[in-house]
Enzyme design. Structure first.
Site, PDB file in Angstrom:
ATOM      1  N   LYS A  84       0.856  -1.182   0.000  1.00 23.94           N
ATOM      2  CA  LYS A  84       0.000   0.000   0.000  1.00 23.94           C
ATOM      3  C   LYS A  84       0.899   1.240   0.000  1.00 23.94           C
ATOM      4  O   LYS A  84       1.919   1.283   0.693  1.00 23.94           O
ATOM      5  CB  LYS A  84      -0.894  -0.030   1.238  1.00 23.94           C
ATOM      6  CG  LYS A  84      -1.946   1.071   1.311  1.00 23.94           C
ATOM      7  CD  LYS A  84      -2.809   0.869   2.555  1.00 23.94           C
ATOM      8  CE  LYS A  84      -3.899   1.916   2.686  1.00 23.94           C
ATOM      9  NZ  LYS A  84      -4.735   1.680   3.891  1.00 23.94           N
ATOM     10  N   SER A 159      -9.539   1.525   3.079  1.00 26.06           N
ATOM     11  CA  SER A 159      -8.743   2.350   2.178  1.00 26.06           C
ATOM     12  C   SER A 159      -7.711   1.556   1.373  1.00 26.06           C
ATOM     13  O   SER A 159      -7.139   2.068   0.402  1.00 26.06           O
ATOM     14  CB  SER A 159      -7.999   3.433   2.971  1.00 26.06           C
ATOM     15  OG  SER A 159      -7.116   2.861   3.921  1.00 26.06           O
ATOM     16  N   SER A 183      -9.614  -0.896   7.256  1.00 24.41           N
ATOM     17  CA  SER A 183      -9.092  -0.722   5.901  1.00 24.41           C
ATOM     18  C   SER A 183      -8.320  -1.894   5.329  1.00 24.41           C
ATOM     19  O   SER A 183      -7.950  -1.878   4.163  1.00 24.41           O
ATOM     20  CB  SER A 183      -8.217   0.536   5.839  1.00 24.41           C
ATOM     21  OG  SER A 183      -9.005   1.687   6.006  1.00 24.41           O
TER      22      SER A 183
END
Length: 487
Positions: A84, A159, A183
């Site tokens: 990420k 996210s 997330s």
């Protein structure tokens, strides 16, 4: 959807690691396969911000030489994974999905990245996310809207949406996400993969762009429980550079993956865990509970008196803390934020100290109630979220009837519990709805007992195949760039 294939990209992370060690497959072959898949499909899925083609191939050739020399000790040697893009990588830009950090090139790796490299992992690149990890849709105004590989007209969760999509679409063998309010777990459920939020303090946050300091944690996202356990064993443990990490041993979880669940006590909170759900989600999770019973577990109703205040407390803390971190940028560069994130940060600045402190007091109360409940049960099982993937761009969702409600609060209905209490929680695929979209269930455990969650998930995945199913990108049309926001 497909369940079997001779394509080496359909190997799980653990299978790929074993195949590399026995020289049945080459790291170069795997990296080239991943890069080709990214090239073929990411214009439509927008899962990636940065792809490290040449660096990954150089690392693969180096790993191949190590294998030929007899190296066997590195658990991830030659395995292509991704990160990420709020996780710092030395010499490689780390944007946090933002315009503000679009040119930031860190001088050092985050601790979790350094540990992955030491374990032999090959970093393929950095994955798209909701801007600064503050949101649950991964609709990013700066790097493109991330799309769901099962249906590109649907959202991928967030996210860590790029992480969920890249794993589900077989573009990498595993990824790291971060989880504040859900997330890791949300995109894992939405994309039909496995992901775990570790106990708060079990994994270092050093080198990770924060969202809310008191809840942030990094964790693995992959196809199976075993895959996640392999990644977790590499990244877990005390880090002197992060004072929030627990100074306690982190015994390996992989050796304890298999074992009987006979007599295991699974808690269900009546009036909450199966309240306010889409019917397909409820039926899938109830079938999963039945599967656990067939494996020897016992389902126990456990009341948690103050459970219903968790969403309000979660939103309060997850508003105030990000606004504190972003305060200077919000004043100096407000125009550089996406509209939704800027609004959330401005709302956070309106929170009173009394609101924040009351939310923190509630956290203490809720955690104590769960710790008391763990005297009577070994783990809890509930849906990961109450609905399946909604249309891209939606800010509301219908869960029951024709009532529209806020997406942001709805996605936290179950994930916020573990975030507030700091407990480990894992999302495991447990079925599909009538439109072929994945459903996830959440396992919640005692502090620092991730090994039990891995074992529960592994035993469940031993009698089901949901984790083996993959989206058919060709028939879903994901290789065609849909209309959306520009890069």
């Amino acid at each position: 959807m497909s369940t079997t294939s001779d394509d080496p990209l359909n190997l799980t992370l653990a299978e790929a690691a074993r195949a590399i060690r026995t020289r049945e497959v080459s790291p170069v072959e795997l990296v080239r396969g991943c890069l080709a898949r990214i090239e073929a499909h990411d214009d439509g899925l927008r899962a990636w911000i940065t792809v490290c083609d040449e660096e990954a191939l150089d690392a693969a050739r180096s790993a191949e030489r190590e294998v030929r020399s007899g190296a066997r000790s590195k658990p991830l040697l030659g395995v292509p994974i991704a990160l990420k893009d709020n996780i710092a990588t030395r010499g490689l830009r780390t944007t946090a999905g933002s315009k503000i950090l679009s040119d930031w090139i860190p001088d050092e790796d985050a601790t979790v990245v350094a540990r992955l490299r030491e374990a032999g992992a090959i970093i393929l690149g950095k994955l798209n996310l909701h801007e600064f990890a503050w949101g649950g849709t991964s609709d990013n105004p700066h790097y493109g809207t991330v799309r769901n590989p099962w249906n590109p007209d649907r959202f991928p969760g967030g996210s860590s949406g790029g992480s969920g999509v890249a794993v589900a679409a077989r573009m990498c063998f595993g990824a790291l996400g971060t989880d504040t309010g859900g997330s890791i777990r949300l995109p894992s459920a939405i994309n039909g993969i496995t992901g775990i939020r570790p106990t708060y303090g079990r994994v270092s946050n050093h080198g990770i762009v924060p969202l809310a300091w008191s809840m942030d944690t990094a964790g693995p996202m992959a196809r199976t429980s075993e895959d996640c356990a392999v990644l977790f064993d590499v990244i877990a443990g005390h880090d002197p550079r992060d004072p929030t990490t627990a100074n306690r041993a982190a015994p390996p979880c992989v050796p304890t993956l298999r074992g009987s669940l006979r007599g295991l006590r699974i808690g269900v909170i009546p009036g909450y865990f199966f309240h306010h759900l889409q019917p397909d989600v409820e039926s899938a999770v109830r079938r999963a509970l039945s599967a656990f019973e067939e494996l020897g577990a016992v389902i126990v109703d456990v009341p948690i008196e103050n459970i219903h205040g968790n969403i309000s407390a979660q939103l309060t803390i997850e508003s105030a803390e990000p606004s504190t971190y972003h305060q200077r940028w919000l004043r100096e560069r407000p125009q550089d934020y996406g509209a939704d994130v800027r609004t959330l940060l401005e709302v956070g600045e309106l929170m009173l100290a009394t609101h924040y402190l009351q939310a923190q007091r509630y956290r203490t109360l809720l955690r104590e109630e769960f710790l008391q409940a763990f005297r009577n049960v070994d783990a809890f099982v509930c849906p990961t979220l109450p609905f399946t993937a909604t249309p891209v761009g939606a800010t509301t969702v219908r869960i029951e009837g024709d009532v529209e409600e806020s997406m942001l609060s709805a996605i936290m209905q179950f994930t916020g519990v573990a975030s507030l209490t700091g407990l480990p929680a894992m999302s495991v695929p447990c079925g599909f709805d009538s439109e072929g979209l994945p459903v996830g269930m959440q396992l919640i455990g005692r502090p620092f007992e991730e090994s039990l969650l891995f074992r529960m998930a592994a035993e469940y995945q031993g009698v089901t195949d949901f984790h083996r199913r993959a989206p058919d990108l060709a028939t879903r049309g994901a290789s065609k760039a849909p209309p959306g926001r520009p890069d």
